[in-house]
Scaffold this motif. Structure first.
Motif, PDB file in Angstrom:
ATOM      1  N   MET A 156      27.822  41.620  37.181  1.00 46.98           N
ATOM      2  CA  MET A 156      26.370  41.801  37.336  1.00 46.98           C
ATOM      3  C   MET A 156      25.637  40.468  37.340  1.00 46.98           C
ATOM      4  O   MET A 156      24.646  40.308  38.052  1.00 46.98           O
ATOM      5  N   ARG A 157      26.115  39.517  36.555  1.00 48.32           N
ATOM      6  CA  ARG A 157      25.487  38.195  36.557  1.00 48.32           C
ATOM      7  C   ARG A 157      25.604  37.549  37.933  1.00 48.32           C
ATOM      8  O   ARG A 157      24.639  36.950  38.432  1.00 48.32           O
ATOM      9  N   ASP A 158      26.769  37.677  38.572  1.00 47.54           N
ATOM     10  CA  ASP A 158      26.954  37.094  39.903  1.00 47.54           C
ATOM     11  C   ASP A 158      26.038  37.766  40.922  1.00 47.54           C
ATOM     12  O   ASP A 158      25.412  37.088  41.749  1.00 47.54           O
ATOM     13  N   PHE A 159      25.964  39.099  40.898  1.00 47.18           N
ATOM     14  CA  PHE A 159      25.079  39.811  41.819  1.00 47.18           C
ATOM     15  C   PHE A 159      23.632  39.361  41.602  1.00 47.18           C
ATOM     16  O   PHE A 159      22.886  39.119  42.554  1.00 47.18           O
ATOM     17  N   PHE A 160      23.241  39.266  40.343  1.00 49.28           N
ATOM     18  CA  PHE A 160      21.858  38.924  39.998  1.00 49.28           C
ATOM     19  C   PHE A 160      21.532  37.504  40.432  1.00 49.28           C
ATOM     20  O   PHE A 160      20.500  37.250  41.071  1.00 49.28           O
ATOM     21  N   GLN A 161      22.397  36.566  40.110  1.00 47.26           N
ATOM     22  CA  GLN A 161      22.135  35.171  40.432  1.00 47.26           C
ATOM     23  C   GLN A 161      22.103  34.938  41.938  1.00 47.26           C
ATOM     24  O   GLN A 161      21.354  34.087  42.433  1.00 47.26           O
ATOM     25  N   ASN A 162      22.913  35.693  42.690  1.00 44.74           N
ATOM     26  CA  ASN A 162      22.953  35.564  44.151  1.00 44.74           C
ATOM     27  C   ASN A 162      21.907  36.435  44.843  1.00 44.74           C
ATOM     28  O   ASN A 162      21.892  36.518  46.072  1.00 44.74           O
ATOM     29  N   ARG A 163      21.080  37.119  44.062  1.00 45.24           N
ATOM     30  CA  ARG A 163      20.031  37.990  44.600  1.00 45.24           C
ATOM     31  C   ARG A 163      20.584  39.100  45.481  1.00 45.24           C
ATOM     32  O   ARG A 163      19.935  39.557  46.415  1.00 45.24           O
ATOM     33  N   ASP A 164      21.775  39.552  45.179  1.00 49.89           N
ATOM     34  CA  ASP A 164      22.374  40.642  45.928  1.00 49.89           C
ATOM     35  C   ASP A 164      21.951  41.955  45.274  1.00 49.89           C
ATOM     36  O   ASP A 164      22.740  42.632  44.607  1.00 49.89           O
ATOM     37  N   TRP A 165      20.693  42.311  45.478  1.00 49.13           N
ATOM     38  CA  TRP A 165      20.117  43.446  44.771  1.00 49.13           C
ATOM     39  C   TRP A 165      20.762  44.762  45.172  1.00 49.13           C
ATOM     40  O   TRP A 165      20.915  45.662  44.326  1.00 49.13           O
ATOM     41  N   ASN A 166      21.120  44.919  46.444  1.00 49.72           N
ATOM     42  CA  ASN A 166      21.737  46.176  46.877  1.00 49.72           C
ATOM     43  C   ASN A 166      23.081  46.396  46.203  1.00 49.72           C
ATOM     44  O   ASN A 166      23.396  47.504  45.752  1.00 49.72           O
ATOM     45  N   GLN A 167      23.892  45.334  46.123  1.00 50.14           N
ATOM     46  CA  GLN A 167      25.187  45.453  45.456  1.00 50.14           C
ATOM     47  C   GLN A 167      25.005  45.725  43.968  1.00 50.14           C
ATOM     48  O   GLN A 167      25.732  46.519  43.371  1.00 50.14           O
ATOM     49  N   LEU A 168      24.038  45.071  43.360  1.00 51.91           N
ATOM     50  CA  LEU A 168      23.786  45.288  41.947  1.00 51.91           C
ATOM     51  C   LEU A 168      23.337  46.718  41.689  1.00 51.91           C
ATOM     52  O   LEU A 168      23.787  47.366  40.733  1.00 51.91           O
ATOM     53  N   SER A 169      22.455  47.238  42.545  1.00 54.20           N
ATOM     54  CA  SER A 169      21.983  48.605  42.396  1.00 54.20           C
ATOM     55  C   SER A 169      23.141  49.597  42.515  1.00 54.20           C
ATOM     56  O   SER A 169      23.258  50.537  41.724  1.00 54.20           O
ATOM     57  N   ALA A 170      24.007  49.374  43.518  1.00 52.61           N
ATOM     58  CA  ALA A 170      25.156  50.267  43.707  1.00 52.61           C
ATOM     59  C   ALA A 170      26.107  50.196  42.518  1.00 52.61           C
ATOM     60  O   ALA A 170      26.662  51.223  42.079  1.00 52.61           O
ATOM     61  N   TYR A 171      26.301  49.006  41.987  1.00 51.61           N
ATOM     62  CA  TYR A 171      27.202  48.841  40.848  1.00 51.61           C
ATOM     63  C   TYR A 171      26.645  49.556  39.611  1.00 51.61           C
ATOM     64  O   TYR A 171      27.380  50.249  38.895  1.00 51.61           O
ATOM     65  N   LEU A 172      25.354  49.403  39.358  1.00 49.27           N
ATOM     66  CA  LEU A 172      24.747  50.076  38.216  1.00 49.27           C
ATOM     67  C   LEU A 172      24.849  51.589  38.353  1.00 49.27           C
ATOM     68  O   LEU A 172      25.135  52.302  37.383  1.00 49.27           O
ATOM     69  N   GLU A 173      24.638  52.079  39.553  1.00 51.02           N
ATOM     70  CA  GLU A 173      24.725  53.517  39.786  1.00 51.02           C
ATOM     71  C   GLU A 173      26.142  54.017  39.538  1.00 51.02           C
ATOM     72  O   GLU A 173      26.348  55.076  38.933  1.00 51.02           O
TER      73      GLU A 173
END
Length: 335
Positions: A156-173
Motif C-alpha cells: 500500500m505504501r508503494d501504491f500510495f507513494q506512486n499515486r496509483d490510486w486505482n490499484q490502491l483502491s482495488a487492493y483495499l477492496e
C-alpha cells in the motif's frame, strides 16, 4: 520541506530554489469560493520560496483522535478508503494533491461519529508535488496504528507513494472482501470519462433503430472492437470540472486523433462562435498516447496555463490544464 510553527499556528512549506510558488487561478477559486466538503478550509500567503498556510477545519484531525487499534487491520482499510475518496475527488477537480500534506495532523474527520461522514484533506493552489517530491507519513502511521502486516503495508505504501490510486483502491477492496466484513463506508466507484464512454460504445451492438407501425425496420449496428478505439479520451469544458458549472457552456469530448477548434462550423470539432477566434484556430492531437496542443496560426493566439503558444509548434498537454482560445477559456481533462 514542511514544518509546523506552533507559536504562530501556521504550517510552512518551503520550495527549493529557483522554484517560485505561483497560485493557480481556478484552484484558488475552487478553494475560496466553492469550498467542497472533502477539503479543509485553508488560508495562505507566500513569502519568497515559502508558503505559509493555516487550516480552519471544524473537524478533528486523525492525529488528535483516539484510534482504536484493537479494531484490527480492517478498520484501517476502511479509514484509508474514505481518505482515498477525498483524494480522488480533489484530483477529479484538477487540484494538486501534495503527498506531504497527506498526514494524520492535516486530515480531518467530518461529523462526530467515527463510522459516519467522510474526511477532509488539505490542498493548496500551487503545483508543488511534481517538482519537490516528498513522501507521505500516512501509510506508516496507519500500519502502526492498526497493526497491518509488513508485507501489506509495503504494498500500500508503494501504491500510495506512486499515486496509483486505482490499484490502491482495488487492493483495499480485495482485503476487505477477503475478511468478509461489511463495508460500512465503501469507496464510490466513479467511472472516469473514458470508462463511461467506452462502456457506452460497447453497448452499441445491442442497439437497433425501430420505426412504429406495421412496416417496422430493424437495422442492426456492426460489432465494434473497443481495442481499436483510442487508448485515451479527453474533454474540454468551459465550466470547472466537478462543479455545477461544468454542465454550463460549451463542452466536448476528444475522441479523434486530430481534434480541431475554431469558428468555422463545417471544419471544426469544437466550434466557438466568436469573431476573435480564427476559422481553424488550434488543434489537439493524440500521438503516442499523449495529447499535444498546436496553434494553427491564429490571429489572437492560444494560451496554455498562462503561457502563449508559438504558432505551429505543438506543445505537450498536461492531463489537467486550462486553455484559452482568443480569450475563450476551457478546462482540459484527460483520462
Amino acid at each position: 520541506m514542511l514544518s509546523f510553527m506552533a507559536d504562530q499556528g501556521f504550517w510552512k512549506l518551503t520550495l527549493p530554489e529557483p522554484l517560485t510558488p505561483l497560485p493557480d487561478p481556478y484552484s484558488s477559486e475552487l478553494l475560496l469560493s466553492y469550498r467542497p466538503d472533502y477539503l479543509s478550509p485553508v488560508t495562505w500567503r507566500v513569502q519568497g520560496q515559502e508558503i505559509f498556510f493555516r487550516t480552519i477545519s471544524s473537524g478533528r484531525s486523525l492525529a488528535g483522535e483516539e484510534m482504536d487499534g484493537s479494531a484490527g487491520p480492517a478498520a484501517g482499510f476502511r479509514l484509508l478508503s474514505a481518505i482515498l475518496d477525498a483524494i480522488l475527488q480533489a484530483e477529479d477537480q484538477l487540484l494538486d494533491v501534495d503527498l506531504r500534506l497527506l498526514r494524520p495532523d492535516l486530515i480531518f474527520r467530518l461529523g462526530e461519529e467515527k463510522e459516519a461522514g467522510g474526511y477532509q484533506i488539505v490542498c493548496l493552489p500551487f503545483a508543488t508535488h511534481g517538482n519537490c517530491g516528498g513522501e507521505s507519513p500516512l501509510i506508516p502511521w496507519l500500519a502502526s496504528t492498526f497493526n497491518w502486516p509488513d508485507d501489506q503495508a509495503e504494498i500500500m505504501r508503494d501504491f500510495f507513494q506512486n499515486r496509483d490510486w486505482n490499484q490502491l483502491s482495488a487492493y483495499l477492496e480485495s482485503r476487505q472482501e477477503k475478511r468478509t466484513l461489511e463495508k460500512s463506508n465503501p469507496l464510490p466507484q466513479r467511472p472516469s470519462i473514458g470508462q463511461s464512454l467506452r462502456s457506452w460504445i460497447r453497448e452499441l451492438p445491442a442497439l437497433s433503430f425501430l420505426s412504429s407501425g406495421p412496416d417496422e425496420i430493424h437495422e442492426d449496428t456492426g460489432e465494434l472492437n473497443p481495442a481499436s478505439l483510442p487508448l485515451r479520451i479527453a474533454q474540454l469544458s468551459q465550466g470547472l470540472p466537478g462543479t455545477p458549472e461544468e454542465e454550463e457552456g460549451l463542452r466536448a469530448y476528444i475522441l479523434t486523433d486530430d481534434f480541431l477548434v475554431g469558428r468555422e462550423l463545417s471544419r471544426t470539432d469544437l466550434t466557438i462562435d466568436s469573431q476573435a477566434v480564427s476559422r481553424r484556430h488550434a488543434r489537439i492531437c493524440l500521438k503516442d498516447n499523449h495529447f499535444f496542443l498546436e496553434d494553427l496560426g491564429s490571429k489572437n493566439g492560444t494560451v496554455l496555463d498562462g503561457m502563449k503558444l508559438a504558432r505551429h509548434r505543438p506543445q505537450l498537454l498536461p492531463d489537467k490544464c486550462r486553455i484559452s482560445f482568443a480569450g475563450h477559456a476551457f478546462y482540459f481533462l484527460a483520462d
